[in-house]
Design a protein around this motif. Structure first.
Motif, PDB file in Angstrom:
ATOM      1  N   LEU A  33       0.831  -1.202   0.000  1.00 51.47           N
ATOM      2  CA  LEU A  33       0.000   0.000   0.000  1.00 51.47           C
ATOM      3  C   LEU A  33       0.870   1.259   0.000  1.00 51.47           C
ATOM      4  CD1 LEU A  33      -2.870  -1.006   2.448  1.00 51.47           C
ATOM      5  CD2 LEU A  33      -3.049  -0.632   0.001  1.00 51.47           C
ATOM      6  N   MET A  34       1.977   1.207   0.726  1.00 47.21           N
ATOM      7  CA  MET A  34       2.875   2.366   0.759  1.00 47.21           C
ATOM      8  C   MET A  34       3.519   2.611  -0.605  1.00 47.21           C
ATOM      9  SD  MET A  34       2.495   3.691   3.667  1.00 47.21           S
ATOM     10  CE  MET A  34       3.779   4.922   3.599  1.00 47.21           C
ATOM     11  N   GLU A  35       3.757   1.551  -1.358  1.00 49.77           N
ATOM     12  CA  GLU A  35       4.300   1.712  -2.708  1.00 49.77           C
ATOM     13  C   GLU A  35       3.354   2.568  -3.555  1.00 49.77           C
ATOM     14  OE1 GLU A  35       7.195   0.641  -4.308  1.00 49.77           O
ATOM     15  OE2 GLU A  35       7.909   0.121  -2.303  1.00 49.77           O
ATOM     16  N   VAL A  36       2.061   2.354  -3.388  1.00 48.71           N
ATOM     17  CA  VAL A  36       1.076   3.141  -4.133  1.00 48.71           C
ATOM     18  C   VAL A  36       1.071   4.583  -3.626  1.00 48.71           C
ATOM     19  CG1 VAL A  36      -1.372   3.403  -4.704  1.00 48.71           C
ATOM     20  CG2 VAL A  36      -0.352   1.118  -4.614  1.00 48.71           C
ATOM     21  N   VAL A  37       1.112   4.738  -2.310  1.00 50.83           N
ATOM     22  CA  VAL A  37       1.093   6.080  -1.719  1.00 50.83           C
ATOM     23  C   VAL A  37       2.251   6.922  -2.252  1.00 50.83           C
ATOM     24  CG1 VAL A  37       1.446   7.364   0.435  1.00 50.83           C
ATOM     25  CG2 VAL A  37      -0.137   5.426   0.379  1.00 50.83           C
ATOM     26  N   PHE A  38       3.444   6.342  -2.311  1.00 51.74           N
ATOM     27  CA  PHE A  38       4.621   7.115  -2.702  1.00 51.74           C
ATOM     28  C   PHE A  38       4.936   7.028  -4.191  1.00 51.74           C
ATOM     29  CE2 PHE A  38       5.576   6.679   1.922  1.00 51.74           C
ATOM     30  CZ  PHE A  38       5.469   8.024   2.212  1.00 51.74           C
ATOM     31  N   ALA A  39       4.056   6.418  -4.970  1.00 56.43           N
ATOM     32  CA  ALA A  39       4.274   6.333  -6.419  1.00 56.43           C
ATOM     33  C   ALA A  39       4.346   7.721  -7.046  1.00 56.43           C
ATOM     34  CB  ALA A  39       3.173   5.514  -7.084  1.00 56.43           C
ATOM     35  N   ASP A  40       3.541   8.631  -6.523  1.00 53.10           N
ATOM     36  CA  ASP A  40       3.568  10.003  -7.044  1.00 53.10           C
ATOM     37  C   ASP A  40       4.462  10.902  -6.185  1.00 53.10           C
ATOM     38  OD1 ASP A  40       1.954  10.195  -4.816  1.00 53.10           O
ATOM     39  OD2 ASP A  40       0.219  10.995  -5.872  1.00 53.10           O
ATOM     40  N   GLU A  41       5.292  10.275  -5.347  1.00 57.34           N
ATOM     41  CA  GLU A  41       6.328  10.920  -4.538  1.00 57.34           C
ATOM     42  C   GLU A  41       5.812  11.842  -3.445  1.00 57.34           C
ATOM     43  OE1 GLU A  41       9.189  12.648  -7.170  1.00 57.34           O
ATOM     44  OE2 GLU A  41       9.683  10.711  -8.062  1.00 57.34           O
ATOM     45  N   GLN A  42       4.540  11.710  -3.102  1.00 57.75           N
ATOM     46  CA  GLN A  42       4.008  12.507  -2.002  1.00 57.75           C
ATOM     47  C   GLN A  42       2.814  11.804  -1.388  1.00 57.75           C
ATOM     48  OE1 GLN A  42       2.895  16.201  -3.747  1.00 57.75           O
ATOM     49  NE2 GLN A  42       1.470  15.310  -5.187  1.00 57.75           N
ATOM     50  N   MET A  43       2.638  12.004  -0.093  1.00 63.33           N
ATOM     51  CA  MET A  43       1.471  11.451   0.586  1.00 63.33           C
ATOM     52  C   MET A  43       0.511  12.601   0.845  1.00 63.33           C
ATOM     53  SD  MET A  43       0.923   9.507   4.265  1.00 63.33           S
ATOM     54  CE  MET A  43       1.987   8.131   3.959  1.00 63.33           C
ATOM     55  N   SER A  44      -0.648  12.540   0.208  1.00 63.14           N
ATOM     56  CA  SER A  44      -1.650  13.580   0.429  1.00 63.14           C
ATOM     57  C   SER A  44      -2.310  13.371   1.788  1.00 63.14           C
ATOM     58  CB  SER A  44      -2.706  13.537  -0.675  1.00 63.14           C
ATOM     59  OG  SER A  44      -3.521  12.390  -0.517  1.00 63.14           O
ATOM     60  N   ASN A  45      -2.980  14.402   2.269  1.00 63.80           N
ATOM     61  CA  ASN A  45      -3.711  14.282   3.528  1.00 63.80           C
ATOM     62  C   ASN A  45      -4.789  13.214   3.434  1.00 63.80           C
ATOM     63  OD1 ASN A  45      -2.173  16.293   4.691  1.00 63.80           O
ATOM     64  ND2 ASN A  45      -3.621  17.923   4.179  1.00 63.80           N
ATOM     65  N   ALA A  46      -5.437  13.124   2.273  1.00 65.04           N
ATOM     66  CA  ALA A  46      -6.486  12.114   2.078  1.00 65.04           C
ATOM     67  C   ALA A  46      -5.900  10.710   2.159  1.00 65.04           C
ATOM     68  CB  ALA A  46      -7.184  12.335   0.733  1.00 65.04           C
ATOM     69  N   GLU A  47      -4.732  10.510   1.553  1.00 62.59           N
ATOM     70  CA  GLU A  47      -4.085   9.188   1.602  1.00 62.59           C
ATOM     71  C   GLU A  47      -3.665   8.857   3.032  1.00 62.59           C
ATOM     72  OE1 GLU A  47      -2.080   8.852  -2.829  1.00 62.59           O
ATOM     73  OE2 GLU A  47      -1.029  10.000  -1.288  1.00 62.59           O
ATOM     74  N   ALA A  48      -3.090   9.834   3.719  1.00 64.06           N
ATOM     75  CA  ALA A  48      -2.650   9.625   5.099  1.00 64.06           C
ATOM     76  C   ALA A  48      -3.816   9.265   6.009  1.00 64.06           C
ATOM     77  CB  ALA A  48      -1.931  10.866   5.621  1.00 64.06           C
ATOM     78  N   ALA A  49      -4.956   9.883   5.769  1.00 66.44           N
ATOM     79  CA  ALA A  49      -6.141   9.604   6.584  1.00 66.44           C
ATOM     80  C   ALA A  49      -6.740   8.244   6.264  1.00 66.44           C
ATOM     81  CB  ALA A  49      -7.183  10.700   6.368  1.00 66.44           C
ATOM     82  N   LEU A  50      -6.704   7.853   4.997  1.00 67.89           N
ATOM     83  CA  LEU A  50      -7.337   6.606   4.561  1.00 67.89           C
ATOM     84  C   LEU A  50      -6.488   5.376   4.837  1.00 67.89           C
ATOM     85  CD1 LEU A  50      -9.735   5.294   3.096  1.00 67.89           C
ATOM     86  CD2 LEU A  50      -8.560   5.769   0.927  1.00 67.89           C
ATOM     87  N   LEU A  51      -5.182   5.501   4.791  1.00 60.75           N
ATOM     88  CA  LEU A  51      -4.291   4.353   4.892  1.00 60.75           C
ATOM     89  C   LEU A  51      -4.511   3.489   6.139  1.00 60.75           C
ATOM     90  CD1 LEU A  51      -2.009   2.852   3.500  1.00 60.75           C
ATOM     91  CD2 LEU A  51      -0.404   4.393   4.608  1.00 60.75           C
ATOM     92  N   PRO A  52      -4.542   4.053   7.350  1.00 58.55           N
ATOM     93  CA  PRO A  52      -4.751   3.191   8.522  1.00 58.55           C
ATOM     94  C   PRO A  52      -6.087   2.438   8.499  1.00 58.55           C
ATOM     95  CG  PRO A  52      -3.929   5.331   9.199  1.00 58.55           C
ATOM     96  CD  PRO A  52      -4.278   5.439   7.741  1.00 58.55           C
TER      97      PRO A  52
END
Length: 148
Positions: A33-52
């Motif tokens: 899942l982290m590979e997808v998050v950092f594929a665009d080289e940044q973690m958006s607030n939406a991604e950070a909130a959704l990941l857990p």
């Protein structure tokens, strides 16, 4: 690079403890899942909130364990040599339904920031291929995750 992969695999083989194996499996899924998050080289607030919450749902774990996995996966992902080191562990332990749930979570995290970048798409497709999922399953899971 190869040395790190050998070390990761030997760590998995050297630990027959079922609790440790389960932990490594969860960490592998979190790293994907982290590979997808950092594929665009940044973690958006939406991604950070959704990941857990995606980790909680996908791996059936509590919020504390999910956050710990996010932290560990962030560190491990920076040193990852290939997706194979994660997908091979998952292939050995996940059912087809669990693999589908993981790929669905990957699509959901990719769409969390409102746009799908080509690198996110490529990583998810490569992972689905390494997880031996059919192309039709991949498309069906993507369609489920797409914002309506």
């Amino acid at each position: 690079m190869i040395a790190k992969l050998k070390q990761f695999l030997s760590e998995l083989q050297a630990t027959p403890d079922p609790e440790t194996e389960a932990r490594q499996l969860k960490l592998a899924a979190a790293c994907m899942l982290m590979e997808v998050v950092f594929a665009d080289e940044q973690m958006s607030n939406a991604e950070a909130a959704l990941l857990p919450s995606l980790l909680q749902k996908t791996l059936d774990i509590d919020a504390t364990e999910a956050q710990t996995l996010v932290d560990e996966a962030t560190q491990r992902g920076q040193h990852a040599t290939s997706l194979f080191e994660f997908t091979s562990v998952i292939n050995d332990n996940f059912s087809v339904a669990q693999k589908q749930q993981l790929v669905l979570a990957m699509w959901q995290i990719a769409y969390a920031d409102g746009e799908l970048c080509r690198y996110e798409d490529q990583i998810i497709r490569r992972c689905a291929d390494l997880l031996y999922l059919k192309h039709s399953e991949l498309i069906q899971l993507r369609n489920q995750a797409m914002p309506h």
